[in-house]
Design a protein around this motif. Structure first.
Motif, mmCIF file in Angstrom:
data_model
loop_
_atom_site.group_PDB
_atom_site.id
_atom_site.type_symbol
_atom_site.label_atom_id
_atom_site.label_comp_id
_atom_site.label_asym_id
_atom_site.label_seq_id
_atom_site.Cartn_x
_atom_site.Cartn_y
_atom_site.Cartn_z
ATOM 1 N N GLY A 1 -4.215 -20.183 12.362
ATOM 2 C CA GLY A 1 -2.818 -19.776 12.363
ATOM 3 C C GLY A 1 -2.219 -19.784 13.757
ATOM 4 O O GLY A 1 -1.076 -20.193 13.954
ATOM 5 N N LEU A 2 -2.982 -19.321 14.757
ATOM 6 C CA LEU A 2 -2.514 -19.352 16.140
ATOM 7 C C LEU A 2 -2.276 -20.776 16.622
ATOM 8 O O LEU A 2 -1.381 -21.033 17.418
ATOM 9 C CB LEU A 2 -3.539 -18.685 17.060
ATOM 10 C CG LEU A 2 -3.436 -17.185 17.214
ATOM 11 C CD1 LEU A 2 -4.627 -16.660 17.995
ATOM 12 C CD2 LEU A 2 -2.147 -16.781 17.865
ATOM 13 N N LEU A 3 -3.096 -21.706 16.137
ATOM 14 C CA LEU A 3 -2.956 -23.104 16.525
ATOM 15 C C LEU A 3 -1.986 -23.868 15.631
ATOM 16 O O LEU A 3 -1.878 -25.089 15.730
ATOM 17 C CB LEU A 3 -4.326 -23.786 16.496
ATOM 18 C CG LEU A 3 -5.342 -23.231 17.493
ATOM 19 C CD1 LEU A 3 -6.704 -23.853 17.261
ATOM 20 C CD2 LEU A 3 -4.869 -23.444 18.910
ATOM 21 N N CYS A 4 -1.292 -23.150 14.733
ATOM 22 C CA CYS A 4 -0.309 -23.726 13.805
ATOM 23 C C CYS A 4 -0.954 -24.746 12.880
ATOM 24 O O CYS A 4 -0.376 -25.796 12.581
ATOM 25 C CB CYS A 4 0.872 -24.321 14.558
ATOM 26 S SG CYS A 4 1.727 -23.116 15.584
ATOM 27 N N ARG A 5 -2.148 -24.448 12.428
ATOM 28 C CA ARG A 5 -2.877 -25.277 11.469
ATOM 29 C C ARG A 5 -3.022 -24.501 10.170
ATOM 30 O O ARG A 5 -2.831 -23.292 10.120
ATOM 31 C CB ARG A 5 -4.266 -25.643 12.005
ATOM 32 C CG ARG A 5 -4.240 -26.472 13.252
ATOM 33 C CD ARG A 5 -3.858 -27.865 12.908
ATOM 34 N NE ARG A 5 -3.750 -28.707 14.089
ATOM 35 C CZ ARG A 5 -3.072 -29.816 14.092
ATOM 36 N NH1 ARG A 5 -2.448 -30.233 13.026
ATOM 37 N NH2 ARG A 5 -2.997 -30.535 15.178
ATOM 38 N N CYS A 6 -3.404 -25.184 9.128
ATOM 39 C CA CYS A 6 -3.606 -24.554 7.825
ATOM 40 C C CYS A 6 -4.727 -23.522 7.934
ATOM 41 O O CYS A 6 -5.843 -23.869 8.314
ATOM 42 C CB CYS A 6 -3.969 -25.618 6.779
ATOM 43 S SG CYS A 6 -4.491 -24.936 5.196
ATOM 44 N N PRO A 7 -4.459 -22.249 7.603
ATOM 45 C CA PRO A 7 -5.508 -21.237 7.682
ATOM 46 C C PRO A 7 -6.621 -21.435 6.646
ATOM 47 O O PRO A 7 -7.702 -20.884 6.803
ATOM 48 C CB PRO A 7 -4.771 -19.929 7.424
ATOM 49 C CG PRO A 7 -3.356 -20.211 7.727
ATOM 50 C CD PRO A 7 -3.144 -21.656 7.370
ATOM 51 N N ASN A 8 -6.368 -22.229 5.623
ATOM 52 C CA ASN A 8 -7.370 -22.454 4.586
ATOM 53 C C ASN A 8 -8.446 -23.435 5.057
ATOM 54 O O ASN A 8 -9.637 -23.182 4.901
ATOM 55 C CB ASN A 8 -6.703 -22.962 3.308
ATOM 56 C CG ASN A 8 -7.634 -22.941 2.136
ATOM 57 O OD1 ASN A 8 -8.371 -21.980 1.942
ATOM 58 N ND2 ASN A 8 -7.606 -23.987 1.354
ATOM 59 N N ALA B 1 -1.684 -16.489 8.031
ATOM 60 C CA ALA B 1 -3.140 -16.399 7.918
ATOM 61 C C ALA B 1 -3.571 -15.012 7.446
ATOM 62 O O ALA B 1 -4.470 -14.883 6.604
ATOM 63 C CB ALA B 1 -3.790 -16.733 9.260
ATOM 64 N N LEU B 2 -2.935 -13.973 7.962
ATOM 65 C CA LEU B 2 -3.272 -12.618 7.531
ATOM 66 C C LEU B 2 -2.876 -12.383 6.080
ATOM 67 O O LEU B 2 -3.577 -11.704 5.329
ATOM 68 C CB LEU B 2 -2.599 -11.585 8.441
ATOM 69 C CG LEU B 2 -3.159 -11.477 9.848
ATOM 70 C CD1 LEU B 2 -2.295 -10.575 10.696
ATOM 71 C CD2 LEU B 2 -4.589 -10.975 9.808
ATOM 72 N N GLN B 3 -1.747 -12.951 5.688
ATOM 73 C CA GLN B 3 -1.312 -12.827 4.307
ATOM 74 C C GLN B 3 -2.299 -13.526 3.377
ATOM 75 O O GLN B 3 -2.617 -13.010 2.305
ATOM 76 C CB GLN B 3 0.086 -13.418 4.165
ATOM 77 C CG GLN B 3 0.801 -13.028 2.914
ATOM 78 C CD GLN B 3 2.241 -13.502 2.916
ATOM 79 O OE1 GLN B 3 2.648 -14.327 3.723
ATOM 80 N NE2 GLN B 3 3.022 -12.975 2.011
ATOM 81 N N MET B 4 -2.809 -14.676 3.797
ATOM 82 C CA MET B 4 -3.800 -15.388 2.983
ATOM 83 C C MET B 4 -5.121 -14.625 2.944
ATOM 84 O O MET B 4 -5.748 -14.505 1.902
ATOM 85 C CB MET B 4 -4.033 -16.788 3.548
ATOM 86 C CG MET B 4 -2.918 -17.758 3.273
ATOM 87 S SD MET B 4 -3.146 -19.337 4.084
ATOM 88 C CE MET B 4 -4.694 -19.878 3.383
#
Length: 131
Positions: free
Chosen positions: A22-29, A117-120
């Motif tokens: 998420g910090l790197l603006c990538r898919c957290p999945n 990311a935290l929401q996921m």
């Protein structure tokens, strides 16, 4: 054990990898696909793993945290500079207005990525009133 292979690479726990993505603006999945299609426009689905982002919404959560962080840093720095050096007001405006603008814009995408990311990670979705 002498015959066991040694693990030379340390891996981060799975809960940290999503936040890092998420910090790197990538898919957290999956950590590979792009999270944003515009400056703050979240893609509808990950191009790599196909995760659906339409049910996630961070609202103004990231903006509130970014305002607190950027505002706190700039205000306390400006107060320190004012007390220590007493520069003219125009110098404060020339230095600290671009600083707060740059910090705000620079932290907004990673902040929103972390919120997603935290929401996921916490499996928090939009509340629905369907009965």
């Amino acid at each position: 054990m002498p015959g066991a292979p040694r693990q030379t690479e340390t891996t981060a726990p799975a809960r940290i990898l999503g936040i890092r993505a998420g910090l790197l603006c990538r898919c957290p999945n999956c950590g590979k696909g792009r999270l944003f299609s515009g400056f703050l426009q979240v893609v509808s689905a990950c191009a790599v793993c196909g995760f659906d982002f339409t049910r996630l919404n961070t609202g103004d959560g990231a903006a509130i945290f970014v305002m607190q962080i950027a505002g706190g840093l700039v205000v306390f720095t400006a107060l320190f500079v004012e007390i220590a050096y007493a520069p003219p007001m125009w110098l404060h405006l020339v230095v600290f207005l671009p600083l707060v603008l740059g910090l705000s814009l620079g932290l907004m995408r990673p902040g929103k990525g972390v919120m997603i990311a935290l929401q996921m990670r916490n499996r928090a979705g939009q509340a629905s009133n369907d009965d």
